[in-house]
Design a protein around this motif. Structure first.
Motif, PDB file in Angstrom:
ATOM      1  N   CYS A 182      -8.226  -9.958  -8.858  1.00  0.00           N
ATOM      2  CA  CYS A 182      -7.340  -9.628  -7.736  1.00  0.00           C
ATOM      3  C   CYS A 182      -5.862  -9.477  -8.069  1.00  0.00           C
ATOM      4  CB  CYS A 182      -7.468 -10.683  -6.631  1.00  0.00           C
ATOM      5  SG  CYS A 182      -9.155 -11.284  -6.351  1.00  0.00           S
TER       6      CYS A 182
ATOM      7  N   CYS B 263      -3.372  -6.328  -8.178  1.00  0.00           N
ATOM      8  CA  CYS B 263      -2.860  -5.799  -6.914  1.00  0.00           C
ATOM      9  C   CYS B 263      -2.141  -6.875  -6.098  1.00  0.00           C
ATOM     10  CB  CYS B 263      -4.000  -5.203  -6.104  1.00  0.00           C
ATOM     11  SG  CYS B 263      -4.679  -3.735  -6.893  1.00  0.00           S
ATOM     12  N   HIS B 264      -2.804  -8.008  -5.894  1.00  0.00           N
ATOM     13  CA  HIS B 264      -2.260  -8.988  -4.937  1.00  0.00           C
ATOM     14  C   HIS B 264      -1.247  -9.961  -5.555  1.00  0.00           C
ATOM     15  CE1 HIS B 264      -4.699  -7.769  -1.542  1.00  0.00           C
ATOM     16  NE2 HIS B 264      -5.716  -7.630  -2.373  1.00  0.00           N
TER      17      HIS B 264
HETATM   18  C1  HEC Z   1      -6.845  -2.108  -6.790  1.00  0.00           C
HETATM   19  C2  HEC Z   1      -6.092  -2.955  -5.900  1.00  0.00           C
HETATM   20  C3  HEC Z   1      -6.769  -4.140  -5.253  1.00  0.00           C
HETATM   21  C4  HEC Z   1      -7.555  -5.114  -5.823  1.00  0.00           C
HETATM   22  C5  HEC Z   1      -8.000  -5.224  -7.270  1.00  0.00           C
HETATM   23  C6  HEC Z   1      -7.854  -6.055  -4.781  1.00  0.00           C
HETATM   24  N1  HEC Z   1      -7.283  -5.661  -3.602  1.00  0.00           N
HETATM   25 FE1  HEC Z   1      -7.366  -6.642  -1.830  1.00  0.00          FE
HETATM   26  N2  HEC Z   1      -6.296  -5.188  -0.936  1.00  0.00           N
HETATM   27  C7  HEC Z   1      -5.764  -4.097  -1.585  1.00  0.00           C
HETATM   28  C8  HEC Z   1      -5.040  -3.281  -0.627  1.00  0.00           C
HETATM   29  C9  HEC Z   1      -4.314  -1.989  -0.930  1.00  0.00           C
HETATM   30  C10 HEC Z   1      -5.142  -3.933   0.619  1.00  0.00           C
HETATM   31  C11 HEC Z   1      -4.514  -3.497   1.944  1.00  0.00           C
HETATM   32  C12 HEC Z   1      -5.353  -2.526   2.720  1.00  0.00           C
HETATM   33  C13 HEC Z   1      -4.810  -2.297   4.100  1.00  0.00           C
HETATM   34  O1  HEC Z   1      -3.749  -2.787   4.425  1.00  0.00           O
HETATM   35  O2  HEC Z   1      -5.491  -1.630   4.870  1.00  0.00           O
HETATM   36  C14 HEC Z   1      -5.939  -5.124   0.388  1.00  0.00           C
HETATM   37  C15 HEC Z   1      -6.254  -6.036   1.378  1.00  0.00           C
HETATM   38  C16 HEC Z   1      -6.934  -7.219   1.158  1.00  0.00           C
HETATM   39  C17 HEC Z   1      -7.223  -8.201   2.175  1.00  0.00           C
HETATM   40  C18 HEC Z   1      -6.815  -8.117   3.630  1.00  0.00           C
HETATM   41  C19 HEC Z   1      -7.915  -7.751   4.575  1.00  0.00           C
HETATM   42  C20 HEC Z   1      -7.507  -7.712   6.028  1.00  0.00           C
HETATM   43  O3  HEC Z   1      -8.390  -7.785   6.871  1.00  0.00           O
HETATM   44  O4  HEC Z   1      -6.339  -7.639   6.351  1.00  0.00           O
HETATM   45  C21 HEC Z   1      -7.877  -9.237   1.548  1.00  0.00           C
HETATM   46  C22 HEC Z   1      -8.371 -10.517   2.184  1.00  0.00           C
HETATM   47  C23 HEC Z   1      -7.998  -8.882   0.155  1.00  0.00           C
HETATM   48  N3  HEC Z   1      -7.430  -7.647  -0.062  1.00  0.00           N
HETATM   49  C24 HEC Z   1      -8.571  -9.707  -0.804  1.00  0.00           C
HETATM   50  C25 HEC Z   1      -8.732  -9.346  -2.132  1.00  0.00           C
HETATM   51  C26 HEC Z   1      -9.336 -10.204  -3.122  1.00  0.00           C
HETATM   52  C27 HEC Z   1      -9.800 -11.622  -2.890  1.00  0.00           C
HETATM   53  C28 HEC Z   1      -9.389  -9.479  -4.279  1.00  0.00           C
HETATM   54  C29 HEC Z   1     -10.028  -9.878  -5.591  1.00  0.00           C
HETATM   55  C30 HEC Z   1     -11.396 -10.336  -5.494  1.00  0.00           C
HETATM   56  C31 HEC Z   1      -8.769  -8.187  -4.016  1.00  0.00           C
HETATM   57  N4  HEC Z   1      -8.382  -8.153  -2.704  1.00  0.00           N
HETATM   58  C32 HEC Z   1      -8.610  -7.197  -4.959  1.00  0.00           C
HETATM   59  C33 HEC Z   1      -5.887  -3.783  -2.927  1.00  0.00           C
HETATM   60  C34 HEC Z   1      -6.610  -4.499  -3.846  1.00  0.00           C
END
Ligand code: HEC
Ligand code: HEC
Length: 412
Positions: free
Chosen positions: A105, A108-109
């Motif tokens: 994660c 990105c995060h």
């Molecule tokens: C390649 C980039 C990327 C990766 C890797 C990634 N995310 Fe995300 N994630 C995003 C983006 C971009 C958003 C926002 C989407 C939106 O705002 O609609 C997001 C949104 C979220 C949200 C918010 C959902 C909501 O309902 O608001 C959660 C929880 C989340 N990610 C958890 C994770 C977790 C845990 C991991 C690893 C297991 C992960 N993400 C890996 C790009 C990523």
């Protein structure tokens, strides 16, 4: 003691165990900067560090997260799961993999869940900053926290149309079967820590409440945030039964009528859907706005996000260029929060927290608004808008014929 104030704590901070080998959660400089914008005599970074240091005693560090001792009697997150997700990538004594948030994660995060991982700059929408404690795709109303199941759904399905990937494959393998569940726990942990941090900064910098080792107010903030997470399952929207015309293909006449009604409602004053999504749902309506994550440090700090370059004063504090939260193009053919009727129903009834998408007005004794039946008509119309267009005349059947009529004019 009150007169000592947070400034003295900041001065002491470098002396009090800030060991450089410990990987600490990054202080929320951006929120501090937005609260002190244009006030020459305050140092947002010092304030943010003093709060982050206070929080370390409650939440620990990136490598060793802990549950705040004063909340020991309230169980909201599974700390075993949190410990597994946090920390460096490797194996625990029992060979169980750890560091899975870093593995999957952080690009990105970000390590602190601030949405500022190395890839963030190149993505639209930006990866989520969990520290606001606000989530979009959930079964609870605005102001409530998501349920564990909501977070797991997002992890399983990803967010189609954004860079957020699906992690379903983890659940399907024997070794990683618990990862999705554990990761959802760590997201909650980061969101709780982050929201306590934001609210403490607001109290300190906007309300000028002094922060000393004796202060009681941080505990009130901690308790109120933790209790909201505990209460989330009680806030979930009760399931509404899906009308049979949505699922039963033989009911095409009923379906046609319901969708026609949905189309009419979509363009009506009462729902205002077309004001943002445009008359045929292409996302080209007149209303264009920013999401709350952006407004937090622009509008609230007196910076106009539309004015080119104005945002750059916040760049040293971690701000990324403001991007409009575009109303969805409903003819694109997929939806970010799921295209099944139950998901669309939730989005319409609850709105999408943190974005301009409002909950629809529902009728009650005192309120003019939509009935349950009318809401399902809108669901049907939104589904219809997303249906693929027929390729040739010969492949058109009764439904797609009607779909051309329903969608209005130009598809994409
Ligand atoms: C390649 C980039 C990327 C990766 C890797 C990634 N995310 Fe995300 N994630 C995003 C983006 C971009 C958003 C926002 C989407 C939106 O705002 O609609 C997001 C949104 C979220 C949200 C918010 C959902 C909501 O309902 O608001 C959660 C929880 C989340 N990610 C958890 C994770 C977790 C845990 C991991 C690893 C297991 C992960 N993400 C890996 C790009 C990523
Ligand atoms: C004030 C502007 C505004 C109004 C009014 C509005 N929307 Fe939205 N809508 C948005 C925005 C912005 C998004 C994208 C949110 C995001 O960033 O994820 C959205 C997203 C959606 C989604 C997509 C959810 C997904 O999972 O991709 C649906 C469906 C939707 N709106 C339907 C409607 C319907 C039906 C109405 C009328 C009852 C309506 N909207 C009224 C702004 C609006």
């Amino acid at each position: 003691m009150r007169s000592i104030g947070w400034k003295i704590l900041c001065l002491l901070a470098p002396l009090s165990g800030c060991n450089s080998s410990v990987l600490s959660y990054k202080p929320n400089d951006l929120h501090a900067a937005s609260l002190t914008h244009e006030s020459a005599d305050s140092s947002p970074k010092a304030a943010a560090s003093s709060v982050a240091e206070w929080l370390e005693k409650w939440f620990g560090t990136i490598d060793s997260p802990i549950w705040p001792a004063p909340m020991a009697d309230i169980s909201v997150v599974n700390m075993q799961a949190v410990e597994r997700c946090a920390g460096p990538v490797g194996r625990l004594e029992d060979k169980v993999e750890r560091g899975i948030f870093r593995k999957h994660c952080v690009t990105c995060h970000g390590l602190s869940g601030d949405g500022r991982g190395p890839a963030a700059l190149f993505l639209d929408p930006y990866p989520r900053d969990f520290r606001r404690g606000t989530f979009k795709f959930k079964s609870t109303p605005s102001g409530s926290k998501p349920t564990t199941e909501d977070l797991q759904q997002v992890l399983r399905h990803g967010i189609p149309g954004t860079s957020m990937p699906s992690f379903q494959a983890l659940e399907e393998s024997e070794e990683f079967a618990n990862d999705v569940e554990d990761l959802s726990q760590y997201v909650s942990f980061l969101a709780i820590r982050g929201e306590v941090e934001r609210r403490m900064l607001t109290k300190l910098l906007r309300d000028s409440e002094p922060l000393t080792t004796e202060s009681q107010w941080p505990l009130d903030i901690l308790r109120s945030v933790v209790e909201k997470w505990k209460d989330a399952p009680n806030q979930a929207l009760p399931a509404s039964s899906i009308p049979s015309w949505i699922t039963d293909p033989t009911k095409s006449k009923e379906r046609f009528e319901a969708i026609a009604k949905g189309k009419e409602l979509f363009g009506s004053e009462l729902t205002a859907c077309s004001k943002c999504h445009g008359p045929s749902g292409l996302g080209d309506g007149a209303s264009q706005d920013y999401d709350e994550w952006t407004k937090d440090w622009t509008v609230l700090a007196g910076i106009d996000p539309k004015q080119p370059g104005a945002w750059k004063v916040m760049k040293p504090f971690g701000a990324l260029k403001p991007v409009i939260a575009k109303p969805r193009n409903l003819q694109w053919g997929g939806l970010h929060g799921g295209s099944d009727p139950a998901s669309i129903y939730k989005r319409i009834v609850l709105g999408i927290e943190g974005t301009p998408m409002p909950p629809v007005a529902r009728s009650s004794n005192s309120n003019p608004g939509l009935t349950e039946e009318e809401i399902w008509c809108l669901v049907g119309y939104v589904q219809e808008l997303g249906r693929p267009q027929p390729i040739s005349k010969s492949s058109q059947d009764q439904t797609t014929e009607s779909s051309l009529v329903m969608r209005g004019d130009k598809g994409e």
